[in-house]
Design an enzyme around this catalytic site. Structure first.
Site, PDB file in Angstrom:
ATOM      1  N   ASN A   1      -6.857  -6.536  -4.874  1.00 11.65           N
ATOM      2  CA  ASN A   1      -8.102  -5.842  -5.226  1.00 11.65           C
ATOM      3  C   ASN A   1      -7.884  -4.358  -5.498  1.00 11.65           C
ATOM      4  O   ASN A   1      -8.722  -3.709  -6.124  1.00 11.65           O
ATOM      5  CB  ASN A   1      -9.173  -6.043  -4.146  1.00 11.65           C
ATOM      6  CG  ASN A   1      -8.780  -5.487  -2.800  1.00 11.65           C
ATOM      7  OD1 ASN A   1      -7.741  -5.836  -2.245  1.00 11.65           O
ATOM      8  ND2 ASN A   1      -9.603  -4.611  -2.246  1.00 11.65           N
ATOM      9  N   HIS A   2      -6.728  -3.807  -5.066  1.00  8.99           N
ATOM     10  CA  HIS A   2      -6.440  -2.396  -5.365  1.00  8.99           C
ATOM     11  C   HIS A   2      -5.755  -2.208  -6.717  1.00  8.99           C
ATOM     12  O   HIS A   2      -5.611  -1.070  -7.163  1.00  8.99           O
ATOM     13  CB  HIS A   2      -5.616  -1.758  -4.240  1.00  8.99           C
ATOM     14  CG  HIS A   2      -6.451  -1.416  -3.045  1.00  8.99           C
ATOM     15  ND1 HIS A   2      -6.918  -0.140  -2.780  1.00  8.99           N
ATOM     16  CD2 HIS A   2      -6.946  -2.210  -2.066  1.00  8.99           C
ATOM     17  CE1 HIS A   2      -7.651  -0.166  -1.681  1.00  8.99           C
ATOM     18  NE2 HIS A   2      -7.679  -1.404  -1.222  1.00  8.99           N
TER      19      HIS A   2
ATOM     20  N   HIS B   1       0.789  -1.244   0.000  1.00  6.29           N
ATOM     21  CA  HIS B   1       0.000   0.000   0.000  1.00  6.29           C
ATOM     22  C   HIS B   1       0.820   1.292   0.000  1.00  6.29           C
ATOM     23  O   HIS B   1       0.619   2.171   0.847  1.00  6.29           O
ATOM     24  CB  HIS B   1      -0.986   0.013   1.175  1.00  6.29           C
ATOM     25  CG  HIS B   1      -2.246  -0.763   0.890  1.00  6.29           C
ATOM     26  ND1 HIS B   1      -3.063  -0.495  -0.192  1.00  6.29           N
ATOM     27  CD2 HIS B   1      -2.825  -1.805   1.526  1.00  6.29           C
ATOM     28  CE1 HIS B   1      -4.085  -1.339  -0.201  1.00  6.29           C
ATOM     29  NE2 HIS B   1      -3.956  -2.156   0.827  1.00  6.29           N
TER      30      HIS B   1
ATOM     31  N   HIS C   1      -4.424 -13.050  -3.297  1.00  5.80           N
ATOM     32  CA  HIS C   1      -4.558 -11.864  -2.462  1.00  5.80           C
ATOM     33  C   HIS C   1      -5.648 -12.030  -1.411  1.00  5.80           C
ATOM     34  O   HIS C   1      -5.438 -11.765  -0.231  1.00  5.80           O
ATOM     35  CB  HIS C   1      -4.856 -10.630  -3.312  1.00  5.80           C
ATOM     36  CG  HIS C   1      -5.029  -9.400  -2.469  1.00  5.80           C
ATOM     37  ND1 HIS C   1      -3.974  -8.824  -1.801  1.00  5.80           N
ATOM     38  CD2 HIS C   1      -6.135  -8.672  -2.129  1.00  5.80           C
ATOM     39  CE1 HIS C   1      -4.418  -7.786  -1.101  1.00  5.80           C
ATOM     40  NE2 HIS C   1      -5.718  -7.681  -1.277  1.00  5.80           N
TER      41      HIS C   1
ATOM     42  N   HIS D   1      -4.552  -9.186   2.300  1.00  5.51           N
ATOM     43  CA  HIS D   1      -5.875  -8.531   2.257  1.00  5.51           C
ATOM     44  C   HIS D   1      -6.439  -8.029   3.583  1.00  5.51           C
ATOM     45  O   HIS D   1      -7.368  -7.240   3.597  1.00  5.51           O
ATOM     46  CB  HIS D   1      -6.869  -9.510   1.598  1.00  5.51           C
ATOM     47  CG  HIS D   1      -8.168  -8.928   1.129  1.00  5.51           C
ATOM     48  ND1 HIS D   1      -8.261  -7.712   0.473  1.00  5.51           N
ATOM     49  CD2 HIS D   1      -9.441  -9.418   1.181  1.00  5.51           C
ATOM     50  CE1 HIS D   1      -9.534  -7.492   0.152  1.00  5.51           C
ATOM     51  NE2 HIS D   1     -10.259  -8.505   0.575  1.00  5.51           N
TER      52      HIS D   1
ATOM     53  N   ASP E   1      -1.914  -5.479  -3.783  1.00  9.29           N
ATOM     54  CA  ASP E   1      -2.139  -4.228  -3.043  1.00  9.29           C
ATOM     55  C   ASP E   1      -0.845  -3.436  -2.848  1.00  9.29           C
ATOM     56  O   ASP E   1      -0.378  -3.197  -1.727  1.00  9.29           O
ATOM     57  CB  ASP E   1      -2.857  -4.466  -1.706  1.00  9.29           C
ATOM     58  CG  ASP E   1      -4.365  -4.643  -1.898  1.00  9.29           C
ATOM     59  OD1 ASP E   1      -4.807  -4.810  -3.056  1.00  9.29           O
ATOM     60  OD2 ASP E   1      -5.109  -4.609  -0.904  1.00  9.29           O
TER      61      ASP E   1
END
EC number: 3.1.3.16
Length: 308
Positions: free
Chosen positions: A124-125, A66, A173, A248, A92
């Site tokens: 998912n990002h 992130h 993920h 996740h 992510d």
């Protein structure tokens, strides 16, 4: 489009690594043409490799990053900078943190430099509808332009979705899917693809384990499902595997076991968003598939790397 012969990959990696030891937050501003090269070249490699990767130990596995670029550098300092070790990242890379661009650029650069030793899955990002909202779009727009964000989207749409290590460790993920009966279903997914709102691909990137349920249940995220320990046990037995490794979710120690150690959650962004006091972890899988964990304490604590 930049003429790829003009781009010096080693120089890109050197500049991205130059800020080691600088104050966290110092930016590396690559040329737009260099970033376009990274996206285009990495995309070619992703497409040339399977959507369901089959990898071999020894390998180090990392969870969510992130945009916490300086923590990514700490992970490499701890585990060894490529090609010193083989790596698998579980998605992510962008959003929430301050330096999504440096983070994804270093990962793509390593993918191009060491295509058979360095692997990154889709989180998912790594999806336009999500990173449009949670920071990556704004960072691209502020530091470069919207067109570059679209170039990243084209690259993300080709990322692999899951990996199996030595036929025994299944990694993704998010988690399992009620639609997943055979690995062939994953292999059949064609890229480029967006992440749909439901179904197999969505679940692999969005689902979560829940120790308090049996079977499948709705997910508080409003997307995908949660699954109980019984689902994990049945899946591993059916596919003759030992472990599911996923990311996740923030976990306090950077890693957390579930369902009698049949599933592990990895999260590699310590002190996540500056709001959590969590550690980050990296899982090392040795040749005999023994798993050990390397822990990154939150940087704020001014401790060097702790082990447990």
């Amino acid at each position: 489009m930049a003429d790829h012969t003009e781009v010096d990959l080693d120089s890109i990696i050197d500049r991205l690594l130059e800020v080691r030891g600088s104050r966290p937050g110092k930016q590396v501003q690559l040329l737009e043409a260099e970033i376009r090269y990274l996206c285009t070249k990495a995309r070619e490699i992703f497409i040339s490799q399977p959507i369901l990767l089959e990898l071999e130990a020894p390998i180090k596995i990392c969870g969510d990053i992130h945009g916490q670029y300086y923590d990514l550098l700490r992970l490499f300092e701890y585990g060894g900078f490529p090609p010193e070790a083989n790596y698998l990242f579980l998605g992510d890379y962008v959003d929430r943190g301050k330096q999504s661009l440096e983070t994804i650029c270093l990962l793509l650069a390593y993918k191009i430099k060491y295509p058979e030793n360095f692997f990154i899955l889709r989180g998912n990002h790594e999806c336009a509808s999500i990173n449009r909202i949670y920071g990556f779009y704004d960072e691209c727009k502020r530091r470069y332009n919207i067109k570059l964000w679209k170039t990243f989207t084209d690259c993300f749409n080709c990322l692999p979705i899951a990996a199996i290590i030595d036929e025994k460790i299944f990694t993704m993920h998010g988690g399992l899917s009620p639609d997943l009966n055979s690995m062939e279903q994953i292999r059949r997914v064609m890229r480029p693809t967006d992440i749909p709102d439901c179904g197999l691909l969505c679940d692999l990137l969005w689902s979560d384990p829940d120790k308090d349920i049996t079977g499948w249940s709705e997910n508080d995220r409003g997307v995908s499902f949660t699954f109980g320990p019984d689902v994990v046990s049945r899946f591993l037995q059916k596919h003759d595997m030992d472990l599911i490794c996923r990311a996740h979710q923030v976990v306090e120690d950077g890693y957390e076991f579930f369902s009698k150690r049949q599933l592990v959650t990895l999260f590699s962004a310590p002190n996540y968003c500056g709001e959590f006091d969590n550690a980050g972890a990296m899982m090392s899988v040795d040749e005999s598939l023994l798993c050990s964990f390397q822990i990154l304490k939150p940087a704020e604590k001014k401790q060097k790397f702790g082990r447990r």
